[in-house]
Design a protein around this motif. Structure first.
Motif, PDB file in Angstrom:
ATOM      1  N   UNK A 349       0.810  -1.208   0.000  1.00 36.66           N
ATOM      2  CA  UNK A 349       0.000   0.000   0.000  1.00 36.66           C
ATOM      3  C   UNK A 349       0.845   1.260   0.000  1.00 36.66           C
ATOM      4  N   UNK A 350       1.874   1.292   0.815  1.00 39.58           N
ATOM      5  CA  UNK A 350       2.742   2.478   0.871  1.00 39.58           C
ATOM      6  C   UNK A 350       3.600   2.588  -0.394  1.00 39.58           C
ATOM      7  N   UNK A 351       3.973   1.463  -0.976  1.00 35.76           N
ATOM      8  CA  UNK A 351       4.730   1.509  -2.216  1.00 35.76           C
ATOM      9  C   UNK A 351       3.894   2.133  -3.330  1.00 35.76           C
ATOM     10  N   UNK A 352       2.623   1.808  -3.347  1.00 33.53           N
ATOM     11  CA  UNK A 352       1.727   2.388  -4.348  1.00 33.53           C
ATOM     12  C   UNK A 352       1.647   3.911  -4.168  1.00 33.53           C
ATOM     13  N   UNK A 353       1.520   4.346  -2.917  1.00 35.03           N
ATOM     14  CA  UNK A 353       1.475   5.786  -2.645  1.00 35.03           C
ATOM     15  C   UNK A 353       2.785   6.471  -3.028  1.00 35.03           C
ATOM     16  N   UNK A 354       3.891   5.831  -2.702  1.00 34.29           N
ATOM     17  CA  UNK A 354       5.199   6.405  -3.028  1.00 34.29           C
ATOM     18  C   UNK A 354       5.364   6.560  -4.537  1.00 34.29           C
ATOM     19  N   UNK A 355       4.958   5.547  -5.277  1.00 34.62           N
ATOM     20  CA  UNK A 355       5.087   5.611  -6.740  1.00 34.62           C
ATOM     21  C   UNK A 355       4.216   6.723  -7.320  1.00 34.62           C
ATOM     22  N   UNK A 356       3.002   6.855  -6.812  1.00 32.64           N
ATOM     23  CA  UNK A 356       2.091   7.894  -7.290  1.00 32.64           C
ATOM     24  C   UNK A 356       2.694   9.279  -7.061  1.00 32.64           C
ATOM     25  N   UNK A 357       3.233   9.530  -5.873  1.00 35.17           N
ATOM     26  CA  UNK A 357       3.797  10.840  -5.547  1.00 35.17           C
ATOM     27  C   UNK A 357       5.085  11.093  -6.322  1.00 35.17           C
ATOM     28  N   UNK A 358       5.923  10.070  -6.455  1.00 39.69           N
ATOM     29  CA  UNK A 358       7.197  10.229  -7.169  1.00 39.69           C
ATOM     30  C   UNK A 358       6.959  10.563  -8.633  1.00 39.69           C
ATOM     31  N   UNK A 359       5.916  10.010  -9.222  1.00 43.30           N
ATOM     32  CA  UNK A 359       5.598  10.311 -10.619  1.00 43.30           C
ATOM     33  C   UNK A 359       5.239  11.780 -10.812  1.00 43.30           C
ATOM     34  N   UNK A 360       4.763  12.423  -9.765  1.00 47.10           N
ATOM     35  CA  UNK A 360       4.392  13.843  -9.862  1.00 47.10           C
ATOM     36  C   UNK A 360       5.605  14.759  -9.781  1.00 47.10           C
ATOM     37  N   UNK A 361       6.728  14.275  -9.271  1.00 47.51           N
ATOM     38  CA  UNK A 361       7.873  15.143  -9.031  1.00 47.51           C
ATOM     39  C   UNK A 361       8.950  15.057 -10.099  1.00 47.51           C
ATOM     40  N   UNK A 362       8.930  14.028 -10.935  1.00 46.03           N
ATOM     41  CA  UNK A 362       9.974  13.888 -11.938  1.00 46.03           C
ATOM     42  C   UNK A 362      11.322  13.513 -11.355  1.00 46.03           C
ATOM     43  N   UNK A 363      11.327  13.005 -10.130  1.00 46.56           N
ATOM     44  CA  UNK A 363      12.581  12.607  -9.478  1.00 46.56           C
ATOM     45  C   UNK A 363      13.161  11.373 -10.146  1.00 46.56           C
ATOM     46  N   UNK A 364      14.481  11.294 -10.191  1.00 45.20           N
ATOM     47  CA  UNK A 364      15.145  10.070 -10.647  1.00 45.20           C
ATOM     48  C   UNK A 364      15.564   9.218  -9.457  1.00 45.20           C
ATOM     49  N   UNK A 365      15.897   9.870  -8.352  1.00 42.90           N
ATOM     50  CA  UNK A 365      16.364   9.108  -7.182  1.00 42.90           C
ATOM     51  C   UNK A 365      15.245   8.279  -6.572  1.00 42.90           C
ATOM     52  N   UNK A 366      14.060   8.860  -6.451  1.00 43.57           N
ATOM     53  CA  UNK A 366      12.981   8.134  -5.786  1.00 43.57           C
ATOM     54  C   UNK A 366      12.491   6.917  -6.571  1.00 43.57           C
ATOM     55  N   UNK A 367      12.276   7.015  -7.899  1.00 43.98           N
ATOM     56  CA  UNK A 367      11.904   5.812  -8.637  1.00 43.98           C
ATOM     57  C   UNK A 367      12.938   4.692  -8.520  1.00 43.98           C
ATOM     58  N   UNK A 368      14.212   5.066  -8.444  1.00 42.30           N
ATOM     59  CA  UNK A 368      15.245   4.046  -8.274  1.00 42.30           C
ATOM     60  C   UNK A 368      15.081   3.325  -6.930  1.00 42.30           C
ATOM     61  N   UNK A 369      14.786   4.094  -5.891  1.00 42.62           N
ATOM     62  CA  UNK A 369      14.578   3.477  -4.584  1.00 42.62           C
ATOM     63  C   UNK A 369      13.302   2.637  -4.576  1.00 42.62           C
ATOM     64  N   UNK A 370      12.245   3.145  -5.214  1.00 45.89           N
ATOM     65  CA  UNK A 370      10.978   2.416  -5.291  1.00 45.89           C
ATOM     66  C   UNK A 370      11.183   1.082  -6.009  1.00 45.89           C
ATOM     67  N   UNK A 371      11.938   1.114  -7.105  1.00 43.34           N
ATOM     68  CA  UNK A 371      12.199  -0.125  -7.855  1.00 43.34           C
ATOM     69  C   UNK A 371      12.978  -1.110  -6.993  1.00 43.34           C
ATOM     70  N   UNK A 372      13.926  -0.596  -6.232  1.00 45.14           N
ATOM     71  CA  UNK A 372      14.729  -1.460  -5.353  1.00 45.14           C
ATOM     72  C   UNK A 372      13.836  -2.095  -4.284  1.00 45.14           C
ATOM     73  N   UNK A 373      12.928  -1.302  -3.713  1.00 45.89           N
ATOM     74  CA  UNK A 373      12.029  -1.853  -2.693  1.00 45.89           C
ATOM     75  C   UNK A 373      11.024  -2.841  -3.291  1.00 45.89           C
ATOM     76  N   UNK A 374      10.590  -2.579  -4.516  1.00 42.01           N
ATOM     77  CA  UNK A 374       9.587  -3.462  -5.134  1.00 42.01           C
ATOM     78  C   UNK A 374      10.135  -4.857  -5.374  1.00 42.01           C
ATOM     79  N   UNK A 375      11.456  -4.987  -5.530  1.00 41.68           N
ATOM     80  CA  UNK A 375      12.042  -6.316  -5.746  1.00 41.68           C
ATOM     81  C   UNK A 375      11.990  -7.177  -4.483  1.00 41.68           C
ATOM     82  N   UNK A 376      11.707  -6.537  -3.338  1.00 46.48           N
ATOM     83  CA  UNK A 376      11.654  -7.292  -2.076  1.00 46.48           C
ATOM     84  C   UNK A 376      10.218  -7.754  -1.740  1.00 46.48           C
ATOM     85  N   UNK A 377       9.264  -7.386  -2.599  1.00 49.00           N
ATOM     86  CA  UNK A 377       7.865  -7.754  -2.336  1.00 49.00           C
ATOM     87  C   UNK A 377       7.503  -9.037  -3.082  1.00 49.00           C
TER      88      UNK A 377
END
Length: 377
Positions: A349-377
């Motif tokens: 649930x929190x990963x979904x929220x993080x991805x939604x917010x990160x998509x609004x900011x155009x960040x490169x660092x956050x999607x990289x962290x999100x992808x790293x965390x998603x591999x642990x699910x």
């Protein structure tokens, strides 16, 4: 050109199809006339394989989407500094007089512009601000170049130090690490000329994050510690707390858990009471008890400490809705904390929220962290 465009796209976790979609979405918002979807698919492929050059219209769109400068996107010396052409002494004197007028009457305006850029960045991300930020820095650098006396130079240098440090943090967020490093160096030089030890320490400490991201966490810790030593008793209480918290985060990334916890304790002790989050002497510092709780939760989550959970949920409850990028990071921290407890559903649930917010900011660092965390699910 082709390699950098492909790299920037992949840093966001975007396929070529996703990039086409984002180009179309941006063009609709700005009422721009662009090619058809089928043609855009061909363009993206040809751009990335160096079979087609990127025209001015699409370069402007890609800069806004990916947070790149023309030089980073197109290669070569597109934005290289132009040689200064001075047409005799009259032009030189005109520039000097303009710089003097700026220092007396316009520095506050530039400071307000920096604050506006900081607010937009906080809510919408840095990717769309590249052009504005570079123009802002260029105007301040031009003024400093032609200011003569210290009384004229120091106010401009102070404004440039704050703007350059903001530009560096934005560049780091969109993955432009070399640009971030150069902006921090500019900020440090400007802070030194302005005789502003707090600005200098802040730029040094933020620059340490570039080292940590580059795989040099121990050197990053040394730099933030040197920043703290350099400012010494000249640091305001809020900056002092910020420096301790930054040191704690970098110590966590370096795997020094005990030292990290000691720095967290020092940060909490140094922070002034009250709900105010701004330092009147350091406008780039946002820090109050709620921010510190979020920061502590982030650091403890990195250490795998179960105590992170209560801090993170307390911070979420008091989160300022305008801190979009910070909220995305907070949800990432909650993913990490729930995964440490093997609570998969909550983490998803929190990963979904993080991805939604990160998509609004155009960040490169956050999607990289999100992808790293998603591999642990």
């Amino acid at each position: 050109m082709s390699a950098r465009l492909r790299q920037a796209r992949k840093e966001r976790g975007w396929s070529q199809e996703r990039l086409v979609h984002e180009i179309e979405r941006y063009a609709r918002q700005k009422l721009l006339n662009i090619a058809s979807t089928a043609s855009l698919r061909v363009y993206v492929s040809e751009w990335e394989n160096a079979r087609r050059s990127i025209g001015p219209l699409y370069a402007a769109i890609l800069r806004a989407l990916l947070g790149l400068t023309d030089r980073e996107l197109l290669g070569g010396d597109t934005l290289a500094a132009q040689p200064l052409v001075v047409d005799g002494y009259d032009d030189l004197i005109s520039r000097i007089e303009s710089a003097h007028s700026l220092s007396l009457g316009m520095v506050d305006t530039f400071m307000r512009q920096t604050e506006l850029l900081r607010t937009v960045d906080r809510q919408m991300g840095a990717a769309a601000l590249v052009d504005q930020m570079l123009a802002h820095l260029a105007a301040l650098e031009e003024a400093l170049t032609f200011a003569v006396l210290p009384s004229a130079r120091e106010p401009i240098a102070r404004g440039l130090a704050g703007a350059a440090t903001l530009a560096a943090w934005q560049a780091l967020d969109v993955g432009a690490t070399e640009r971030a490093w150069r902006h921090y160096e500019l900020g440090k030089r400007a802070a030194a000329e302005a005789k502003e030890p707090m600005y200098l320490a802040h730029a040094m400490a933020e620059q340490a994050y570039v080292l940590s991201a580059a795989g040099k966490p121990e050197l990053a810790v040394q730099l933030v510690q040197e920043a703290h030593r350099s400012v010494g008793s000249n640091a305001s209480p809020r900056l002092n707390a910020w420096l301790h918290a930054a040191e704690a985060e970098l110590l966590a990334q370096a795997g020094q858990a005990d030292a990290c916890r000691r720095s967290l304790d020092r940060a909490a002790s140094a922070l002034p009471d009250g709900t105010s989050d701004r330092d009147p002497d350091m406008p780039s510092i946002f820090l109050n008890r709620n921010h510190m709780t979020r920061w502590r939760g982030n650091v403890l989550a990195r250490l795998g400490d179960d105590a992170a959970m209560s801090d993170l949920y307390d911070a979420l409850a008091g989160m300022d809705s305008t801190f979009t990028r910070a909220a995305a990071g907070l949800h990432c921290d909650l993913v990490q904390a729930h995964l440490a407890r093997e609570e998969q559903d909550q983490a998803i649930g929190h990963l979904r929220q993080a991805r939604h917010l990160a998509n609004r900011t155009g960040s490169a660092r956050q999607p990289a962290r999100i992808e790293q965390l998603s591999t642990r699910l």
